[in-house]
Write an enzyme that holds these catalytic residues in place. Structure first.
Site, short mmCIF file in Angstrom:
data_model
loop_
_atom_site.label_atom_id
_atom_site.label_comp_id
_atom_site.label_asym_id
_atom_site.label_seq_id
_atom_site.Cartn_x
_atom_site.Cartn_y
_atom_site.Cartn_z
N LYS A 50 41.12 65.67 38.08
CA LYS A 50 39.94 66.21 37.40
C LYS A 50 38.83 66.45 38.42
O LYS A 50 38.17 67.50 38.41
CB LYS A 50 39.46 65.23 36.32
CG LYS A 50 40.39 65.18 35.11
CD LYS A 50 40.06 64.04 34.14
CE LYS A 50 41.10 64.01 33.01
NZ LYS A 50 40.90 62.94 32.03
N GLN A 94 37.63 57.59 31.37
CA GLN A 94 39.09 57.72 31.33
C GLN A 94 39.70 56.59 30.50
O GLN A 94 39.34 55.42 30.66
CB GLN A 94 39.64 57.71 32.77
CG GLN A 94 41.14 57.97 32.88
CD GLN A 94 41.54 59.40 32.52
OE1 GLN A 94 40.75 60.33 32.59
NE2 GLN A 94 42.79 59.57 32.12
N ASP A 117 34.65 65.06 26.53
CA ASP A 117 35.95 64.72 25.95
C ASP A 117 35.99 65.04 24.46
O ASP A 117 37.06 65.01 23.85
CB ASP A 117 36.19 63.22 26.11
CG ASP A 117 37.37 62.90 27.01
OD1 ASP A 117 38.16 63.82 27.31
OD2 ASP A 117 37.51 61.73 27.39
N1 GUN Z 1 43.62 59.55 29.08
C1 GUN Z 1 44.64 60.42 28.91
N2 GUN Z 1 44.16 61.62 28.51
C2 GUN Z 1 42.83 61.50 28.43
C3 GUN Z 1 41.77 62.40 28.07
O1 GUN Z 1 41.97 63.57 27.72
N3 GUN Z 1 40.51 61.88 28.13
C4 GUN Z 1 40.28 60.59 28.47
N4 GUN Z 1 39.01 60.18 28.47
N5 GUN Z 1 41.22 59.74 28.82
C5 GUN Z 1 42.48 60.19 28.78
#
Ligand code: GUN
Length: 290
Positions: A50, A94, A117
């Site tokens: 990311k 995350q 998110d």
């Molecule tokens: N863990 C796995 N996929 C995601 C996501 O799309 N957002 C977040 N915050 N954590 C994740």
């Protein structure tokens, strides 16, 4: 006949290029903070991905790496500081989090205007009311894949396998807003195979490797595979038995190279959407938002 492959890598590259172009034209650099608590190997890889993609698109990305024993209060204090920071447009915590931190407490602490998110109650509520603002990245990526593959959603029977807050539930809301007839299947669903056979759009987000078998898939169906599983002996698999599905389905996303790249591309787009909204500029070319 072999299914048409829906290429998520190519679509994500095009979306990233478009986001980078819009950022360059905006005259400012959106700021994104990604918080990782602990050192879960898969999460570390995702956060690095990311960060890298955000920087490449012209976003001022910052990865905040906190030790695994961070208290909930300390994490909430960090989030509060980012909420108050004018340079930060997007905040992502995350998941999963270590057991001493309630994920809901973390998500609900994020300012909904910076919740890239799309998981905070305000953004979930807007999505289910049919007036989305920031949309969870993976479901948004699935909708863009369907659009790019020219899949007609209105009136189609869509099955979503999985009811997670991250994927299944928000995706069902998006499909409903796009006028699909939506079924959500889950671990208590009776006769999942029969539900799959009826589906014209089948999205597998169950978190079980190769759960969906080839003989569960209708010949006209479009299959989107959200799952990603590392096999003990190496190699990656999705929630769909790809080799069995390929000769049957009309179209299918591969694993890897399907939904995965779109999740990050949508995070970058969401960061720009949040940045424009915070500066009170409409997100041009983003119908249905606001
Ligand atoms: N863990 C796995 N996929 C995601 C996501 O799309 N957002 C977040 N915050 N954590 C994740």
């Amino acid at each position: 006949m072999s299914a048409r492959i829906i290429d998520g890598r190519a679509l994500a590259a095009a979306l990233n290029a478009e986001t980078a172009r819009r950022i360059a034209a905006s005259g400012f650099r959106p700021g994104l903070a990604v918080i990782l608590v602990g050192d879960d190997p898969a999460s570390t890889v995702y956060v690095r991905g990311k960060d890298r993609a955000a920087r490449a698109a012209g976003i001022a990305a910052e990865s905040i790496l906190l030790p695994a024993d961070t208290s909930e209060a300390a994490l909430l204090a960090r989030i509060a500081a980012l909420n108050a920071d004018p340079m930060i447009d997007g905040i992502l915590v995350q998941l999963p989090l270590p057991p001493q931190i309630r994920p809901r407490a973390a998500i609900e602490a994020i300012d909904p205007a910076k919740d890239v998110d799309g998981l905070s109650p305000v953004n979930v509520g807007r999505l289910f009311a049919g007036r989305p603002f920031l949309i969870p990245c993976t479901p948004l990526g699935v909708m863009k894949l369907l659009a790019a593959a020219d899949v007609s959603i209105s009136g189609a029977r869509a099955l979503v396998i999985g009811r997670s807050s991250l994927v299944g539930r928000p995706l069902a809301a998006l499909l409903l807003t796009a006028d699909a007839t939506v079924t959500i299947a889950h671990s208590r669903t009776r006769d999942l195979a029969a539900e799959c056979r009826r589906a014209e759009i089948l999205v597998a987000a169950a978190g079980q490797p190769e759960l969906v078998r080839g003989d569960w898939i209708g010949s006209e169906s479009v299959v989107i595979d959200v799952g990603i599983h590392r096999l003990p002996g190496g190699g990656l698999r999705g929630d769909v038995a790809f080799a069995e599905a390929l000769p049957v389905a009309a179209a299918i996303t591969p694993v890897p190279g399907g939904v995965g790249p779109m999740t990050i591309a949508c995070l970058l787009e969401n960061t720009l959407t949040a940045a424009l909204a915070r500066r009170d500029q409409p997100a041009r070319g983003q119908p249905g938002r606001g």
